[in-house]
Scaffold this active site. Structure first.
Site, mmCIF file in Angstrom:
data_model
loop_
_atom_site.group_PDB
_atom_site.id
_atom_site.type_symbol
_atom_site.label_atom_id
_atom_site.label_comp_id
_atom_site.label_asym_id
_atom_site.label_seq_id
_atom_site.Cartn_x
_atom_site.Cartn_y
_atom_site.Cartn_z
ATOM 1 N N CYS A 131 91.831 47.653 46.192
ATOM 2 C CA CYS A 131 92.987 48.527 46.004
ATOM 3 C C CYS A 131 94.160 48.102 46.888
ATOM 4 C CB CYS A 131 92.586 49.972 46.309
ATOM 5 S SG CYS A 131 93.952 51.118 46.131
ATOM 6 N N CYS A 134 96.171 50.979 48.338
ATOM 7 C CA CYS A 134 95.547 51.673 49.473
ATOM 8 C C CYS A 134 95.624 50.828 50.746
ATOM 9 C CB CYS A 134 94.064 51.941 49.202
ATOM 10 S SG CYS A 134 93.689 52.501 47.554
ATOM 11 N N ASP A 135 95.381 49.520 50.625
ATOM 12 C CA ASP A 135 95.119 48.709 51.816
ATOM 13 C C ASP A 135 96.147 47.616 52.105
ATOM 14 O OD1 ASP A 135 92.786 50.184 52.127
ATOM 15 O OD2 ASP A 135 91.659 48.841 50.820
#
Ligand code: NAP
Length: 322
Positions: A131, A134-135
């Site tokens: 992701c 997300c990261d």
């Protein structure tokens, strides 16, 4: 007893919930602990009609959710752990709690696929991710590798250029699967380079990712590639483990349906990526959610009519004899 339970809260599940709620079915939606589906892990959605300037994926899903709730959908952020579709009423468990329903819509979507190579599991969250949204921000000015040749890989690579010093896309073949527009955008980006005919054989690092062992898929030769982050964008698997033995599924686990809405279990309907191996778009999933809700509504109306008829039938001969 619920009239309708919806399992899943991506575009398919929540569109089904909007339609069912507006039909006064007060659907109970099991949204999952990670609610909202795959768009919760996306940045800008440019192809959802009605948003000419684009919309953020999580924002779009919060709107879906609010719209369903506005008409009376009851949403619980819990995972379904077991189902029994072999008897009436249908039964759905969330842990120890069992719910009964006259109809169910299965819209559990699909989850990101992992490579399954040595080192990957140990370094998840320590440089290895599926992701970028997300990261990605953790890897400012770092070297980033993206694996995959589809639209997701292109999208992730382009997004990750915001953070990384450089992004390398590894693809196992010499031809991209991505659409031309996405591939062209990635190719034109000065921070992105491509390595074709390359597969990741191993992920290495003590406490955080340090390098990848990569294999040339033509010659078989291996080499080591330094990397701070590895983003895997190689497609998805349907979330159907909980329906094993209950719903017919294909070899990859996707729910089978003769018409893209009915399943082998009476009163159980399917919508979205859990069935759809071809289009996999938010807008097609939403359309399928609408169809599933309309079919569930029709099914419930027919059951109501049959029940009403069965209740009336014993009295009729007596009435006729008078
Ligand atoms: P996809 O189209 O199935 O592509 C998956 C890619 O990963 C393929 O290139 C595949 O290689 C590769 N791959 C699969 N398993 C692998 C493995 N074990 N090791 C290495 N590589 C592997 O999946 P997707 O990119 O997630 O896209 C899914 C759908 O969503 C598509 O219809 C896509 O158009 C859509 N989508 C659209 C957008 C957009 O329009 N903005 C963004 C994202 C996704 P092969 O090519 O060799 O099979």
């Amino acid at each position: 007893m619920e009239r309708l339970i919806v399992i899943g809260s991506g575009p398919a599940g929540l569109t089904a919930a909007v339609y069912a709620a507006r039909a006064n079915l007060a659907p109970l939606v099991f949204a999952g602990y990670q609610y909202g589906g795959q768009l919760m892990f996306t940045t800008e959605v440019e192809n959802y009609p009605g948003f000419p300037s684009g919309v953020l994926g999580p924002e779009l899903m919060e709107s879906f959710r609010a719209q369903a709730q506005r008409f009376g959908a009851k949403i619980q952020n819990v995972d379904v752990t077991q189902v029994d579709f072999t008897q009436r009423p249908l039964r759905v468990w969330t842990g120890q709690i069992v719910f009964e329903a006259e109809s169910v819509i299965v819209a559990t979507g699909a989850s990101a696929r992992w490579l399954g190579v040595p080192g990957e599991a140990a370094l998840r969250g320590r440089g290895v991710s599926t992701c970028a949204t997300c990261d990605g921000a953790f890897f400012k000015d770092k070297t980033i590798v993206v694996v995959g040749g589809g639209d997701s890989a292109m999208e992730e690579a382009i997004f990750l250029t915001r953070f990384g010093s450089h992004v390398t896309v590894l693809h196992r073949r010499d031809t991209l699967r991505a659409s031309k527009i996405m591939a062209d955008r990635a190719r034109a980006h000065p921070k992105i380079t491509f390595a074709f005919n390359v597969a990741v054989a191993e992920v290495r690092g003590d406490h955080a990712l340090q390098s990848l062992v990569v294999r040339d898929t033509v010659t078989g030769a291996t080499s080591e590639l330094a990397a701070d982050a590895l983003f895997i964008a190689i497609g998805h698997d349907p979330n159907t483990a909980v329906f094993e033995g209950q719903l017919d599924r294909d070899a990859h686990g996707y729910v089978l349906s003769p018409d893209g809405v009915h399943t082998n279990a009476t009163g159980v309907f399917v919508a979205g990526d859990v069935y759809d191996i071809r289009y996999k778009q938010a807008v097609t999933a939403a359309g399928m959610g609408c169809r599933a809700a309309l079919e569930a509504e029709r099914y419930l109306e027919e059951r109501d009519a049959e029940r009403a008829l069965a209740e009336r039938t014993p009295a009729e001969p007596a009435a006729a004899s008078r």
